[in-house]
Structures are given as structure tokens and as C-alpha cells.
Motif scaffolding. Structure first.
Motif: not given
Length: 164
Positions: A92-93, A95-98, A100, A149, A152
């Protein structure tokens, strides 16, 4: 400038101190046995942005436990369920660069992005006072996840979970 014996002694002391500090930082954990870069397994030094790269999670936990022993914290046990959660969070981290959120019930979640190897990631955590405190946090089990990624801005993303 005239070089006097006192100036020569001061210069020699400064060079010796600089070399000692550099030697400690190159030793990883400063005297902690098998912590020199040459003694780390390929699973800890493999670049996770390469095809087929595999993190040796058992060795990663062992490296964390070596650090924990130096600060008086009990050893962690690798936990397959936490590995799965950490891996999902790392994906998740990446893919989103945010970052979690920390899952409920976890003592600590350590995040890192941009370091391609676990050895470098661990060094970053260990050399940051806040992250080092997290490595030594109360807990009995741990899980590690890593995701890459190529699109990313950081490439490789790491998640370490510590819980009970």
C-alpha cells in the motif's frame, strides 16, 4: 604558520578521533559482533529494486535483535501473520507514497522509503533517535514487509511491525 609540537599533537588527536568515529559508524552497531558490512548476509544487503531480490527476514529480525540486546530489550520472534500484515502495508505504501496508519494492537510500526537494502534501512532507523527507540520498543514479535514500485518517488518501501 609554524608547526609546533603542541599543534602537531592537536592535529594528530583530531585525526585519530575522526578515524575512531568513522570506524564506529562503519561497524554498524559499534562493537556488536557480526555487524560489519562484510559479515552481513546477501539477504540483508540485496537491493530490493532488482528482479528476484529476496529479503532474508530471519536475518533481518536477528539484526534487530542484536541491536535490541545492546540496549537491554528482549528479543523479538518472527511472526508470519505480522509479516503478512507488514507486506500488505508495504505494498500500500509503495502504491500510494503515503504512510499507512499503524494497525491496532501494534506497539510500533517503523516505516522507511528510499533505501534499497535492509542493511541501509536498519542503519537509518538505528541512527535516528526516535526510530532507534522504536526498534527497542516493548514487544515480543515482529513482521517485516518490503515493496518496490518503479514509478514511486522512493522506489523501495519498508514496514516493520512490532507487537505482542
Amino acid at each position: 604558520m609554524k608547526i609546533t609540537p603542541i599543534r602537531l599533537l592537536a592535529l594528530g588527536s583530531a585525526v585519530a578521533a575522526t578515524m575512531a568515529i568513522a570506524g564506529c559508524s562503519m561497524m554498524g552497531m559499534g562493537g556488536g559482533g557480526a555487524s560489519s558490512p562484510a559479515s552481513l548476509s546477501a539477504g540483508l544487503t540485496a537491493s530490493m529494486d532488482q528482479p528476484g531480490a529476496r529479503l532474508d527476514k530471519a536475518q533481518a529480525i536477528a539484526l534487530i535483535n542484536s541491536y535490541r540486546a545492546t540496549v537491554g530489550a528482549p528479543a523479538l520472534t518472527a511472526d508470519p501473520a505480522l509479516d503478512g500484515t507488514a507486506q500488505a502495508l508495504a505494498n500500500q505504501y509503495a502504491q500510494t507514497n503515503t504512510a499507512p496508519p499503524t494497525p491496532q494492537g501494534m506497539s510500533v510500526m517503523k516505516l522507511s522509503a528510499g533505501y534499497s537494502t535492509f542493511a541501509n534501512t536498519f542503519s537509518g532507523w538505528r541512527n535516528s533517535p526516535a526510530d532507534a527507540a522504536g526498534l527497542a520498543a516493548r514487544g515480543s514479535k515482529a513482521g517485516i514487509g518490503v515493496a518496490y514500485n518503479a514509478t514511486s518517488s522512493y522506489g523501495v518501501h519498508w514496514v516493520l511491525l512490532i507487537g505482542n
